[in-house]
Design an enzyme around this catalytic site. Structure first.
Site, PDB file in Angstrom:
ATOM      1  CG  HIS A   1      35.793  17.692 -36.658  1.00  0.00           C
ATOM      2  ND1 HIS A   1      36.469  18.255 -37.724  1.00  0.00           N
ATOM      3  CD2 HIS A   1      36.742  17.284 -35.783  1.00  0.00           C
ATOM      4  CE1 HIS A   1      37.769  18.178 -37.501  1.00  0.00           C
ATOM      5  NE2 HIS A   1      37.967  17.598 -36.334  1.00  0.00           N
TER       6      HIS A   1
ATOM      7  CD1 TRP B   1       8.751  -2.113 -22.993  1.00  0.00           C
ATOM      8  CD2 TRP B   1       9.146  -3.195 -24.921  1.00  0.00           C
ATOM      9  NE1 TRP B   1       9.586  -1.332 -23.749  1.00  0.00           N
ATOM     10  CE2 TRP B   1       9.846  -1.970 -24.938  1.00  0.00           C
ATOM     11  CE3 TRP B   1       9.247  -4.040 -26.021  1.00  0.00           C
ATOM     12  CZ2 TRP B   1      10.629  -1.577 -26.013  1.00  0.00           C
ATOM     13  CZ3 TRP B   1      10.028  -3.645 -27.108  1.00  0.00           C
ATOM     14  CH2 TRP B   1      10.710  -2.426 -27.089  1.00  0.00           C
TER      15      TRP B   1
ATOM     16  CG  ASN C   1       7.651 -12.380 -22.284  1.00  0.00           C
ATOM     17  OD1 ASN C   1       6.678 -11.641 -22.246  1.00  0.00           O
ATOM     18  ND2 ASN C   1       8.352 -12.695 -21.203  1.00  0.00           N
ATOM     19  N   GLY C   2       8.136 -12.341 -26.746  1.00  0.00           N
ATOM     20  CA  GLY C   2       8.801 -12.625 -28.006  1.00  0.00           C
ATOM     21  C   GLY C   2       8.029 -12.060 -29.180  1.00  0.00           C
TER      22      GLY C   2
ATOM     23  NE  ARG D   1      11.508  -9.715 -17.888  1.00  0.00           N
ATOM     24  CZ  ARG D   1      12.440 -10.573 -18.276  1.00  0.00           C
ATOM     25  NH1 ARG D   1      13.339 -11.004 -17.406  1.00  0.00           N
ATOM     26  NH2 ARG D   1      12.484 -11.017 -19.516  1.00  0.00           N
TER      27      ARG D   1
ATOM     28  CD  GLU E   1      26.480   3.803 -19.290  1.00  0.00           C
ATOM     29  OE1 GLU E   1      25.717   3.414 -18.383  1.00  0.00           O
ATOM     30  OE2 GLU E   1      26.333   3.455 -20.485  1.00  0.00           O
TER      31      GLU E   1
ATOM     32  CD  GLU F   1      19.562   3.835 -20.232  1.00  0.00           C
ATOM     33  OE1 GLU F   1      19.470   2.688 -20.674  1.00  0.00           O
ATOM     34  OE2 GLU F   1      20.320   4.135 -19.272  1.00  0.00           O
TER      35      GLU F   1
ATOM     36  CE  LYS G   1      18.677  -4.299 -15.520  1.00  0.00           C
ATOM     37  NZ  LYS G   1      19.620  -3.164 -15.410  1.00  0.00           N
TER      38      LYS G   1
ATOM     39  CB  CYS H   1       8.506  -7.144 -20.680  1.00  0.00           C
ATOM     40  SG  CYS H   1      10.216  -6.837 -20.307  1.00  0.00           S
TER      41      CYS H   1
ATOM     42  CE  LYS I   1      23.058   3.867 -16.952  1.00  0.00           C
ATOM     43  NZ  LYS I   1      22.997   3.510 -18.344  1.00  0.00           N
TER      44      LYS I   1
END
Length: 611
Positions: free
Chosen positions: A507, A74, A100-101, A27, A484, A491, A606, A2, A488
């Site tokens: 429903h 990460w 990274n990647g 991150r 949202e 997370e 991040k 990361c 939060k």
């Protein structure tokens, strides 16, 4: 992923690299490591866990050298472990690489290299890249930088990488394709970073690398070229970040700091753009494309995560105020379903970092089809900012906490300004436009008022910190806020939570409600209020614990709800800017009380720079 940091210069690299990795912790990561070129060869320390643990190990070893690279990982390929941590070494141990990647063809490369006798010590895709470079170098006898360039032509996937070699203590190589990298230019020293965070303490002069570019750095200078071996002349940019913006400033966590910064970040977002006295909005980044926007057949907004929730608010705003059709897409799905886009369409993408891989893929797909592409990003100089046709910066300042807070409200504010600009002189009367603009200008001060509810929300967190599930309900503009708020909580506290349109509760989700289910209801006094009250009655009838968020002065919900949170009244289309903040604070305090890592929640990053 990361985070990458690199250094070549006259200072000892050890402390610079560790400090840089600490700047990159926001991150998200699960392991960390450094490689330093010392007099007796490469010295590598890497391990699963936090940078502070790595710092202790490095401090005991006292790695001496003025050239090195570091990484926070990460996990993508291979679980978190010491072996899978970066840097990775070639078989002889004379050069080290951080990456990274995702190398998409790593399995084929690995099989080919194993047949040649290469032994793999990790489960990562990165190690295939290390051995590939080594194999090219051995087969051709080329210098390391040329071997790197040729090896990268065989790679399918994304990478941001940095390499140092024990054989050449005057060389730092970095390359990029789909994963951000920048070069920091100092006085007699150079830095590599995934973003500006590890650089800003040392230099404000940076060069942004584009996809397919690599930089060869020596103590006397640097050269940028493409992986096709074309030399480039790159502009040096001035960073806008300030060191104080990426420090906690006395707060326990970056997330709390960034929640509390929102009055200022929203003022900065609007500064120079709105004039209540003149009843005008000026968005310089959109001047050249305003006519295309106003006459667009439709606007498609693509984003991920929190930015997607902001996009939903933007859809409501632009359709209601400017009467232009809007569709909101998950960027991660957009290009994979062969979207129907063409003449008259506009794609708008939203990303805090400006580097989100899925969102960037949507940009490139739309541009390939000849569609006008706009960007709403926070990070100046980011890839999305450079590759879109036009756009608007948030100017919210760096956001370090993994869970986005001030970026969300800045995104919604920018979308409100865009909606009002598109409505100006068309779908809103002068009086309506003036009233809306005044309401927008008043938002920062109203946010300050909402933040005074912090003590009340902390007390509520004491009650709900042991909950296993939460339900968030909203309608209209506040349905995205319900999503949202649930995100939060998930997370940072690891409590399962779901957001729903309030009318959809019956429903299906109503089956979950009992005395152990907290239900947060956004019950602002707009045209959906009476319906929302009916939904609250339905929850209360099933012994659900209701937390209502409503307007100041509204006492009608007190007998129905366990708690009532009251916020200032504003125009309906701006209400998400106020209603989201108590949900941010509630999530924060619950997470702290549960002992969670608020700024670095488990498994999250991040900036998501892989698809």
């Amino acid at each position: 992923m990361c985070g990458i940091v690199g250094y070549i210069g006259y200072q000892q690299a050890q402390d610079l690299l560790i400090a840089g990795l600490q700047r990159l912790e926001y991150r998200g990561y699960d392991s960390a490591g450094v490689a330093i070129v010392a007099e007796d060869g490469l010295r590598v320390r890497k391990q699963k866990g936090k940078v502070r643990e790595l710092a202790e190990a490095v401090g005991e070893a006292s790695l001496v050298g003025t050239l090195g690279i570091g990484h926070t990982r990460w996990a993508t390929h291979g679980f978190p472990s010491d072996d899978n941590a970066h840097p990775h070494l070639n078989a002889a141990g004379d050069f080290a690489l951080v990456h990274n990647g995702i190398i998409e063809n790593y399995a084929a490369l690995r099989e080919r290299l194993q047949q040649k006798g290469y032994r793999f010590r990790s489960q990562t895709d990165t190690e295939a890249l290390v051995h590939l470079i080594d194999d090219v170098r051995k087969a051709t006898g080329l210098p390391l930088e040329e071997a790197v360039r040729q090896a990268l032509t065989q790679v399918v996937g994304t990478y941001g990488l940095a390499i140092v070699s024990a054989e050449d203590p005057d060389l730092l190589i970095a390359a990029r394709n789909g994963s951000p990298l920048i070069l920091g230019v100092g006085e007699g020293e150079y830095f590599i970073g995934s973003d500006a965070a590890p650089l800003v303490e040392h230099t404000r002069q940076v060069v942004y690398l584009n996809d397919g570019e690599m930089v060869v750095v020596r103590r006397g200078g640097y050269e940028v070229k493409t992986t096709d071996n074309v030399r480039l002349t790159k502009e040096i940019h001035q960073l806008e970040w300030d060191l104080g913006e990426i420090e906690k400033g006395g707060y326990e966590h970056f997330m709390l700091k960034e929640i509390m910064e929102q009055p200022t970040s929203l003022e900065d977002c609007m500064r120079g753009r709105i004039s209540v006295e003149n009843d005008t909005i000026k968005l310089g980044g959109l001047i050249e494309v305003l006519d295309q926007l106003r006459t667009a057949r439709r606007i498609i907004i693509a984003a991920c995560g929190t930015s997607w929730h902001a996009a939903l608010v933007g859809e409501y705003m632009i359709e209601e105020l400017a009467r232009i059709p809007v569709e909101v897409e998950y960027a991660s799905e957009f290009r994979y379903r062969n979207p129907i886009i063409g003449e008259g369409d506009v794609l708008m993408v939203i990303s805090q970092s400006g580097e989100t891989a899925d969102t960037l893929a949507a940009v490139r797909e739309a541009r390939r089809r000849g569609v006008l592409v706009l960007g709403v990003v926070n990070t100046v100089g980011s890839t999305i900012a450079r590759e879109t046709d036009a756009g608007v910066y948030l100017h919210a300042g760096p956001e370090i906490g993994v869970a986005s807070t001030k970026a969300f409200t800045a995104q919604v504010t920018v979308l409100a300004m865009i909606a009002l600009k598109l409505a100006e002189g068309r779908t809103l009367s002068d009086a309506e436009h003036r009233e809306a603009l005044r309401a927008l200008a008043a938002i920062p001060e109203q946010v300050r008022q909402v933040l005074t509810l912090d003590d009340q929300l902390r007390q509520m967190a004491q009650v709900y910190r042991y909950a296993s599930n939460f339900l968030y309900l909203g309608r209209g503009y506040n349905f995205p806020v319900a999503l949202e708020g649930a995100l939060k909580l998930k997370e940072i506290s690891y409590i399962h939570a779901e957001g729903y349109p309030a009318a959809e509760m019956k429903h299906g989700p109503i089956a979950l409600i009992d005395q152990f289910m907290p239900v947060v209801v956004l019950a602002l006094k707009d045209n959906t209020y009476d319906k929302i009250v009916s939904n609250i009655e339905e929850v209360a009838a099933r012994q659900g614990s209701v937390i209502a968020l409503t307007d100041e002065g509204n006492g009608a919900l007190d007998d129905l709800c366990e708690y009532v949170i009251r916020i200032p009244t504003t125009a309906a289309f701006l209400s998400p800017l106020l209603s989201v903040i108590p949900l941010q604070l509630l999530s924060y305090h619950i997470a702290v009380m549960r002992g969670c890592h608020v700024d670095q929640p488990r498994n999250l990053a991040k900036s998501v720079t892989v698809e």
